[in-house]
Every structure is written in C-alpha cells, then in structure tokens.
Design a protein around this motif. Structure first.
Motif, PDB file in Angstrom:
ATOM      1  N   GLY A  12       8.932 -31.697 -26.378  1.00 14.35           N
ATOM      2  CA  GLY A  12       9.312 -30.591 -25.492  1.00 14.35           C
ATOM      3  C   GLY A  12       8.320 -30.388 -24.365  1.00 14.35           C
ATOM      4  O   GLY A  12       7.967 -29.267 -24.031  1.00 14.35           O
ATOM      5  N   GLY A  13       7.868 -31.471 -23.760  1.00 17.56           N
ATOM      6  CA  GLY A  13       7.112 -31.368 -22.516  1.00 17.56           C
ATOM      7  C   GLY A  13       8.110 -31.217 -21.380  1.00 17.56           C
ATOM      8  O   GLY A  13       9.305 -30.977 -21.607  1.00 17.56           O
ATOM      9  N   VAL A  14       7.639 -31.390 -20.149  1.00 16.41           N
ATOM     10  CA  VAL A  14       8.545 -31.146 -19.029  1.00 16.41           C
ATOM     11  C   VAL A  14       9.634 -32.215 -18.950  1.00 16.41           C
ATOM     12  O   VAL A  14      10.740 -31.948 -18.473  1.00 16.41           O
ATOM     13  CB  VAL A  14       7.750 -30.980 -17.707  1.00 16.41           C
ATOM     14  N   VAL A  35      13.018 -31.009 -30.368  1.00 11.25           N
ATOM     15  CA  VAL A  35      11.999 -31.004 -31.422  1.00 11.25           C
ATOM     16  C   VAL A  35      10.612 -31.076 -30.799  1.00 11.25           C
ATOM     17  O   VAL A  35      10.321 -32.008 -30.041  1.00 11.25           O
ATOM     18  CB  VAL A  35      12.185 -32.238 -32.341  1.00 11.25           C
ATOM     19  N   ASP A  36       9.781 -30.100 -31.069  1.00 11.54           N
ATOM     20  CA  ASP A  36       8.379 -30.164 -30.631  1.00 11.54           C
ATOM     21  C   ASP A  36       7.568 -29.245 -31.537  1.00 11.54           C
ATOM     22  O   ASP A  36       7.967 -28.100 -31.751  1.00 11.54           O
ATOM     23  CB  ASP A  36       8.235 -29.719 -29.176  1.00 11.54           C
ATOM     24  N   PRO A  37       6.431 -29.742 -32.031  1.00  9.97           N
ATOM     25  CA  PRO A  37       5.641 -28.889 -32.938  1.00  9.97           C
ATOM     26  C   PRO A  37       5.201 -27.582 -32.285  1.00  9.97           C
ATOM     27  O   PRO A  37       4.963 -26.597 -32.979  1.00  9.97           O
ATOM     28  CB  PRO A  37       4.432 -29.754 -33.302  1.00  9.97           C
ATOM     29  N   ALA A 155     -11.719 -33.549 -12.345  1.00  9.29           N
ATOM     30  CA  ALA A 155     -12.148 -32.798 -11.153  1.00  9.29           C
ATOM     31  C   ALA A 155     -11.675 -31.349 -11.242  1.00  9.29           C
ATOM     32  O   ALA A 155     -12.421 -30.423 -10.902  1.00  9.29           O
ATOM     33  CB  ALA A 155     -11.596 -33.461  -9.894  1.00  9.29           C
ATOM     34  N   GLU A 156     -10.456 -31.132 -11.709  1.00  2.56           N
ATOM     35  CA  GLU A 156      -9.955 -29.754 -11.819  1.00  2.56           C
ATOM     36  C   GLU A 156     -10.751 -28.992 -12.880  1.00  2.56           C
ATOM     37  O   GLU A 156     -11.072 -27.812 -12.699  1.00  2.56           O
ATOM     38  CB  GLU A 156      -8.467 -29.761 -12.185  1.00  2.56           C
ATOM     39  N   THR A 157     -11.077 -29.663 -13.962  1.00  2.58           N
ATOM     40  CA  THR A 157     -11.840 -29.015 -15.027  1.00  2.58           C
ATOM     41  C   THR A 157     -13.238 -28.650 -14.532  1.00  2.58           C
ATOM     42  O   THR A 157     -13.733 -27.551 -14.778  1.00  2.58           O
ATOM     43  CB  THR A 157     -11.929 -29.954 -16.249  1.00  2.58           C
ATOM     44  N   ALA A 247       4.057 -44.001 -30.701  1.00  4.19           N
ATOM     45  CA  ALA A 247       4.061 -44.213 -32.157  1.00  4.19           C
ATOM     46  C   ALA A 247       5.484 -44.242 -32.729  1.00  4.19           C
ATOM     47  O   ALA A 247       5.850 -45.180 -33.451  1.00  4.19           O
ATOM     48  CB  ALA A 247       3.232 -43.132 -32.840  1.00  4.19           C
ATOM     49  N   LEU A 248       6.297 -43.231 -32.399  1.00  2.00           N
ATOM     50  CA  LEU A 248       7.648 -43.181 -32.974  1.00  2.00           C
ATOM     51  C   LEU A 248       8.486 -44.362 -32.500  1.00  2.00           C
ATOM     52  O   LEU A 248       9.260 -44.937 -33.272  1.00  2.00           O
ATOM     53  CB  LEU A 248       8.360 -41.886 -32.561  1.00  2.00           C
ATOM     54  N   ALA A 249       8.320 -44.706 -31.221  1.00  2.00           N
ATOM     55  CA  ALA A 249       9.109 -45.806 -30.653  1.00  2.00           C
ATOM     56  C   ALA A 249       8.769 -47.112 -31.346  1.00  2.00           C
ATOM     57  O   ALA A 249       9.664 -47.870 -31.756  1.00  2.00           O
ATOM     58  CB  ALA A 249       8.844 -45.908 -29.150  1.00  2.00           C
TER      59      ALA A 249
HETATM   60  C1  LIG Z   1      -4.261 -30.471 -17.918  1.00  2.00           C
HETATM   61  C2  LIG Z   1      -3.204 -31.220 -17.147  1.00  2.00           C
HETATM   62  C3  LIG Z   1      -3.041 -30.975 -15.781  1.00  2.00           C
HETATM   63  C4  LIG Z   1      -2.077 -31.660 -15.050  1.00  2.00           C
HETATM   64  N1  LIG Z   1      -1.937 -31.398 -13.718  1.00  2.00           N
HETATM   65  C5  LIG Z   1      -0.999 -32.046 -13.004  1.00  2.00           C
HETATM   66  C6  LIG Z   1      -0.831 -31.778 -11.616  1.00  2.00           C
HETATM   67  O1  LIG Z   1      -1.527 -30.949 -11.028  1.00  2.00           O
HETATM   68  N2  LIG Z   1       0.127 -32.454 -10.937  1.00  2.00           N
HETATM   69  C7  LIG Z   1       0.922 -33.383 -11.537  1.00  2.00           C
HETATM   70  O2  LIG Z   1       1.765 -33.977 -10.863  1.00  2.00           O
HETATM   71  N3  LIG Z   1       0.799 -33.654 -12.864  1.00  2.00           N
HETATM   72  C8  LIG Z   1      -0.143 -33.009 -13.602  1.00  2.00           C
HETATM   73  N4  LIG Z   1      -0.288 -33.288 -14.951  1.00  2.00           N
HETATM   74  C9  LIG Z   1       0.571 -34.313 -15.564  1.00  2.00           C
HETATM   75  C10 LIG Z   1       1.870 -33.752 -16.105  1.00  2.00           C
HETATM   76  O3  LIG Z   1       1.645 -32.535 -16.755  1.00  2.00           O
HETATM   77  C11 LIG Z   1       2.479 -34.769 -17.042  1.00  2.00           C
HETATM   78  O4  LIG Z   1       2.868 -35.864 -16.267  1.00  2.00           O
HETATM   79  C12 LIG Z   1       3.675 -34.201 -17.803  1.00  2.00           C
HETATM   80  O5  LIG Z   1       3.260 -33.185 -18.658  1.00  2.00           O
HETATM   81  C13 LIG Z   1       4.394 -35.274 -18.593  1.00  2.00           C
HETATM   82  O6  LIG Z   1       5.440 -34.689 -19.299  1.00  2.00           O
HETATM   83  P1  LIG Z   1       6.040 -35.325 -20.632  1.00  2.00           P
HETATM   84  O7  LIG Z   1       7.101 -34.383 -21.061  1.00  2.00           O
HETATM   85  O8  LIG Z   1       6.357 -36.741 -20.421  1.00  2.00           O
HETATM   86  O9  LIG Z   1       4.832 -35.329 -21.674  1.00  2.00           O
HETATM   87  P2  LIG Z   1       4.002 -34.157 -22.327  1.00  2.00           P
HETATM   88  O10 LIG Z   1       3.825 -33.052 -21.379  1.00  2.00           O
HETATM   89  O11 LIG Z   1       2.786 -34.814 -22.892  1.00  2.00           O
HETATM   90  O12 LIG Z   1       4.911 -33.641 -23.525  1.00  2.00           O
HETATM   91  C14 LIG Z   1       5.173 -34.419 -24.651  1.00  2.00           C
HETATM   92  C15 LIG Z   1       5.519 -33.523 -25.804  1.00  2.00           C
HETATM   93  O13 LIG Z   1       5.958 -34.313 -26.885  1.00  2.00           O
HETATM   94  C16 LIG Z   1       5.505 -33.732 -28.076  1.00  2.00           C
HETATM   95  N5  LIG Z   1       5.484 -34.737 -29.150  1.00  2.00           N
HETATM   96  C17 LIG Z   1       4.723 -35.849 -29.264  1.00  2.00           C
HETATM   97  N6  LIG Z   1       5.000 -36.482 -30.405  1.00  2.00           N
HETATM   98  C18 LIG Z   1       5.974 -35.779 -31.026  1.00  2.00           C
HETATM   99  C19 LIG Z   1       6.672 -35.930 -32.235  1.00  2.00           C
HETATM  100  N7  LIG Z   1       6.431 -36.944 -33.064  1.00  2.00           N
HETATM  101  N8  LIG Z   1       7.607 -34.999 -32.561  1.00  2.00           N
HETATM  102  C20 LIG Z   1       7.881 -33.961 -31.739  1.00  2.00           C
HETATM  103  N9  LIG Z   1       7.245 -33.783 -30.573  1.00  2.00           N
HETATM  104  C21 LIG Z   1       6.302 -34.671 -30.222  1.00  2.00           C
HETATM  105  C22 LIG Z   1       4.121 -33.231 -27.725  1.00  2.00           C
HETATM  106  O14 LIG Z   1       3.736 -32.207 -28.618  1.00  2.00           O
HETATM  107  C23 LIG Z   1       4.347 -32.706 -26.318  1.00  2.00           C
HETATM  108  O15 LIG Z   1       4.670 -31.344 -26.310  1.00  2.00           O
HETATM  109  C24 LIG Z   1      -1.247 -32.609 -15.703  1.00  2.00           C
HETATM  110  C25 LIG Z   1      -1.419 -32.848 -17.080  1.00  2.00           C
HETATM  111  C26 LIG Z   1      -2.364 -32.161 -17.802  1.00  2.00           C
HETATM  112  C27 LIG Z   1      -2.512 -32.431 -19.268  1.00  2.00           C
END
Ligand SMILES: Cc1cc2nc3c(=O)[nH]c(=O)nc-3n(C[C@H](O)[C@H](O)[C@H](O)COP(=O)(O)OP(=O)(O)OC[C@H]3O[C@@H](n4cnc5c(N)ncnc54)[C@H](O)[C@@H]3O)c2cc1C
Lengths: 408, 119
Positions: A12-14, A35-37, A155-157, A247-249
């Motif tokens: 449940g990321g973006v 599904v997301d923890p 850098a942001e941190t 891992a799951l893949a």
């Molecule tokens: C601190 C930070 C700052 C960022 N700043 C920027 C920015 O300024 N500009 C920009 O363009 N991008 C930025 N990014 C990058 C951007 O946030 C990521 O590209 C984006 O979050 C990717 O989305 P995603 O859904 O693929 O993965 P994720 O956001 O990593 O979400 C994956 C989700 O899957 C879940 N998951 C994993 N395994 C399992 C499982 N087995 N079962 C259920 N759920 C599972 C995880 O818990 C997680 O919630 C930043 C990232 C971070 C971490």
C-alpha cells in the motif's frame, strides 16, 4: 486472461494505492483488496521533509482519508502477504489466511540499501513512518548526527537535521553527487548548500562503525572513514539508495533481475500478476532492461498503467519522468534526463548562480531539464520535451525568458 | 456572504493566469485565486494548495485545470476537485460572475460547477 473479478493489491505505497484508485476510476466493479502491514496507505516523500521537521503529522501523510476506501469498495488488510499463490488463485497472508485473487498487483516497493561495512547495521535508515519516528527522536538540538550518503534522501535528512539544531556531518564520496540527476552546475550549487547551512561535508566513505559501550539512551558511534578521518556521532543515518523488494515475486517464480521484470503494461512473467512501483524494472520488447525508476511519479504512473493492463485496456501514455526534492529551503525539480549524450545548457541569474540546466539532442530537441525553485519552468520544459518542440538555445539560457509561452 | 466584490476588469487578468485576492480585500479568511482560462472563463479557488503551502495562482493553468507549482497536484478550476495526487483534499470554490466587463467575486459562496462565467 478473462476479466478479473477478484483483485488483490499487495503493498500500500503510492504505487499500490494508485493501482487501486485507477481500477475504480476505470470502472472495475469486482472485489478489490489492498494488503499492507501498515494499514492505511501513506505517502513517503514528506518523511524526509515536513514529517521530519514536525510541520506535517502522520494524518497529513495519508494518501486518502479512511472513508475513501469504504466509499470505493477497497478492503484494507493490515497484514503482510506471506506468499503469492497465482496457481491457486490466492494470496496468502502471514498466519496462513488466504485471500481469493484471480489477479494480483504486486507493489512491494523498495528497501534501503544496507551499508555493507563492519558495524553498518547499527545505522538508521529512512523508508517508513517508523523509521522517520526513530530518526526524529534522535534529532535533538546539539545531537551529533552522521548522515551517510548525499543523494536525495541523505541531503534532505541532513537539511532537516540541521534545521532541528543537530550537529550534522554528511559523508559522501562524490563531490558533487547527483550530477546525472540535475547536471553538474546545479549539483554543485545544491551540494555547496550543506556547508552554507552548517553541515560539515566529508568527501569519503565509512569503512567501519563501532558502537560505544553507553546504554541505549547514551549510545555513541565511532565512524572510521576511507581517508582515515574519525567521526563521533550520537546517531548514524544511511541514505545510499534502495534495493527493490522482490522477495514475494522471486518466491512465486516470477522473472526478477534487480527488480520484478515487467513490460509496458506492467505485466510480469506470470499473466495473473501485474507489478508496479519501486519494486519493478521494465523489460523492453527487445529484451533489454531499463534502469529502475525510483521516484514518486513513476510509481503513481506504473500503478495506473497496471490497472489499465489488468482490465485489458491500452496503457495510458505518459510523458517524460519527473521528480522533486526539497532541502535547505530550495525546491529542486527535474524532468526528462540530464544524463547521457547531448549538449547541456545552463541558465544563470545575472550574478552567475545556476538556476536551471537543459540537455539538448543534436537536432535541438529538449531531453531533460532541472531547475532550482523553477516549478513553472519545469512544467513548460515537460511539455516541450513531450511534444518534441525545438526551442532556440539562447531562449533556454535567457533568465528573463518565460518559457511558458513556448510550451503553449 | 453574498455581497460580490469587483476584482477588476476582465482584461486585468491575462488568459492562462490568475490574480490573488487577499483576505483584507475579500473579507474571506483565506487568500482567493481568481483564474482566467485560455478559453476565457473565470473561476476562483482558495489560493493555498490543500497539500502544502503553495499558491495555486502561481500554478500551471491548462484547459480547466490548475497544477500546483510545488508538487503538481491537479485541481479542477470549475469544481475544485482533486484530479491528481499528492493532494487528497478538494480545493474550495468561490462564485465568480462577469458583469459589464467586470470580474465579480463572491467570497465564500460556492461556484456553480456548470457555469462558465465570461463566456
Ligand atoms: C524518505 C523518502 C523521501 C522521498 N522523497 C521523494 C521526493 O521528494 N520525490 C520523489 O519523486 N520521490 C521521493 N521518494 C521516493 C518515492 O516515495 C518512492 O518512489 C515511492 O514511495 C515508491 O512507491 P511504491 O508504492 O512503489 O513503494 P513503497 O512506497 O516502498 O511502498 C511499498 C509498500 O509495500 C509494502 N509491502 C512490502 N512487502 C509487503 C508484503 N509482503 N505484504 C504486504 N505489503 C508489503 C510496504 O510495507 C510498503 O508500504 C522518497 C522516498 C522516501 C523513502
């Protein structure tokens, strides 16, 4: 594949959230689970920006209010998926519960790349809300913070830690980093900002980290760098990139090569599994593999494309990729790509400060643009890139030109 | 609040741009952006993006949408509805009328999403 009636989004990321939202927007009316923890999907970019600084709270990170999921018939499962079972038409959750799924969107994202030096596992990383909370707790005024990695998140941190009054040391082997992302001139300007904001910058890599003997509350860390410098810190944070969570893949036998391999419709090697976001890597029709995209908008777009693909619809057309970063009071954006062959032009203010960089192909087409505090310039550049318009180089370099008119 | 205020003549806002009306002027508690689309319609929204501190008047106006200058959240100018992340909350609309070449804003009164004032 017949039109799916039971879709489960894993992660449940973006990317996962965007896939679910797009499925509904495209009229999918079958069952839909996510599904997301961590339960309610939240946005990550603020974790190293407003959330770290305390100007944004956890509720402000949500990708949609809780009611949205009920209204759109998206069933949230606050659990970890233990296995994909495409052959059985199911997703197995931790604890063994099975969710029926005739199709899956795999969007497990990425994990921080670990610092592989002795003692490197003592360092904090920044990917989840929990990580951000731990980091925030360490950022007391006067605390000595060592940040390893001067790319986007590092850098942001460093910037956020300095604002909060920490004594920050940034350890980065490149001087400057981010040249492929924003071009040399802007990379220099951005990297120089650290010192201007009181961050000590060391051009090196850590070779080992020793943890002091103090109790958990007074723990100190001793870093030895490649150039022999010793750094004492109350906390170490590592931001040296991410590795896709495959891992799951892999366990389900999907094709994986530094990312879950997908085609332009986000299809994996298993017809019942689509994948999106940071976990994925594009395999082009000729079999070559693209660089992984690790930015927010790419994750949104790939989630949307997966939704279209699942429904057997043509993938939406997206233009040049884009990302932003906020640090030390400036807003950085980049569209297209500054890396690769071609001429790079730099736009500067009257007193020589670089504000934007453009990469041009031999035939004059714009391939990439990066800018500091130039959001509208980037929006114009994006349209110019997508349409293949040729703009006169002098115009591009002219700080007085409003590129917007050329993009209309 | 139903009393309209004159923001200016239609020619005072160039097509594809916006003008900010401050609280002191409007009596509304937040700045309001009055937009003019390239098709010649006038719409008004709260100026501050619902995602983070940024002025939508400084955004990119295309068709009947505005893209936030900071993180590119997209809003419908007509309805205030979010059309693109990262914003998740709709923007508040305000009614606009065009009378005798004057742009009249009704701070605090919702816009009629079917109206296209100015056309
Ligand atoms: C601190 C930070 C700052 C960022 N700043 C920027 C920015 O300024 N500009 C920009 O363009 N991008 C930025 N990014 C990058 C951007 O946030 C990521 O590209 C984006 O979050 C990717 O989305 P995603 O859904 O693929 O993965 P994720 O956001 O990593 O979400 C994956 C989700 O899957 C879940 N998951 C994993 N395994 C399992 C499982 N087995 N079962 C259920 N759920 C599972 C995880 O818990 C997680 O919630 C930043 C990232 C971070 C971490």
């Amino acid at each position: 594949m017949a039109s799916p009636r039971r879709i489960v989004v894993v992660g449940g990321g973006v990317a996962g959230y965007s896939a679910a939202a797009e499925l509904r927007a495209r009229g999918y009316d079958g069952a839909l689970g996510l599904v997301d923890p961590s339960g309610l999907p939240y946005d990550r970019p603020p974790l190293s920006k407003g959330y770290l600084l305390g100007t944004k709270d956890a509720a402000g990170l949500r990708l949609a209010p809780e009611a949205w999921y009920t209204e759109h018939g998206v069933e949230l499962h606050a659990a970890r998926a233990a296995a994909l079972r495409p052959a059985e038409g199911a997703v197995e959750l931790d604890g063994g519960r099975l969710l029926a799924a005739d199709a899956v969107v795999l969007a497990t994202g990425a994990l921080p790349r670990p610092l592989r030096v002795p003692g490197g596992d003592a360092a904090l990383t920044l990917r989840t809300l929990g990580d951000a909370e731990r980091l925030r707790a360490a950022l007391a005024p006067g605390a000595r913070i060592a940040v390893v990695g001067g790319g986007l998140i590092g850098a942001e941190t460093a910037s956020g830690a300095a604002v909060l009054g920490a004594e920050v040391t940034l350890i980065e082997p490149l001087d400057p980093p981010l040249v492929p992302a924003v071009g040399e001139a802007l990379a220099r300007r951005l990297h120089a900002q650290h010192a201007e904001h009181g961050v000590r910058v060391l051009t090196a890599v850590p070779e080992r980290i020793e943890t002091g003997s103090g109790g958990a509350a007074h723990r100190t860390y001793h870093l030895t760098l490649s150039d022999g410098t010793a750094v004492e810190a109350d906390a170490v944070v590592v931001g040296i990139g991410v590795v896709p969570d495959t891992a799951l893949a892999a366990a389900a036998g999907l094709a994986v090569d530094d990312g879950v391999l997908v085609d332009a419709a986000q299809r994996t090697s298993n017809p019942a599994v689509f994948a999106a976001g940071d976990a994925t890597r594009l395999r082009r029709p000729d079999g070559t593999l693209a660089r992984r995209a690790e930015h927010w908008e790419a994750a949104v777009r790939s989630g949307q494309a997966a939704a279209a693909g699942l429904l057997g619809q043509a993938p939406p057309e997206f233009g040049a990729p884009w990302f932003w970063s906020d640090r030390h009071g400036v807003h950085v954006e980049s569209v297209g790509s500054l890396a690769g062959p071609g001429e790079v032009l730099v736009r500067r203010t009257d007193d020589g400060v670089p504000t934007a960089a453009f990469r041009l192909a031999e035939d004059g087409r714009l391939l990439g643009c990066a800018a500091v505090d130039g959001g509208l310039l980037i929006k114009a550049a994006r349209r110019i890139i997508d349409r293949g318009t040729v703009v006169d180089p002098e115009t591009l370099a002219d700080p007085g030109d409003d590129l917007r008119r050329r993009a209309r | 609040m139903s009393e309209g205020i004159v923001v200016g003549g239609t020619e005072d806002i160039e097509e594809g741009t916006a003008k900010v009306v401050e609280p002191e002027e409007s009596g509304f508690d937040e700045p309001i952006a009055v937009f003019r689309t390239e098709t010649g319609c006038f719409f008004a929204l709260n100026d501050t993006c619902t995602h983070e501190e940024a002025s939508l008047a400084d955004g990119w106006i295309e068709g009947e949408d505005v893209e936030c200058p900071l993180h590119s959240s997209m809003f419908s100018l007509r309805s205030g509805k979010v059309k693109g992340l990262p914003a998740t909350e709709d923007a508040r609309t305000h009614r606009v009328e065009v009378r005798d070449g004057q742009v009249v804003l009704f701070p605090g009164t919702d816009a009629d999403p079917d109206a296209c004032p100015g056309q």
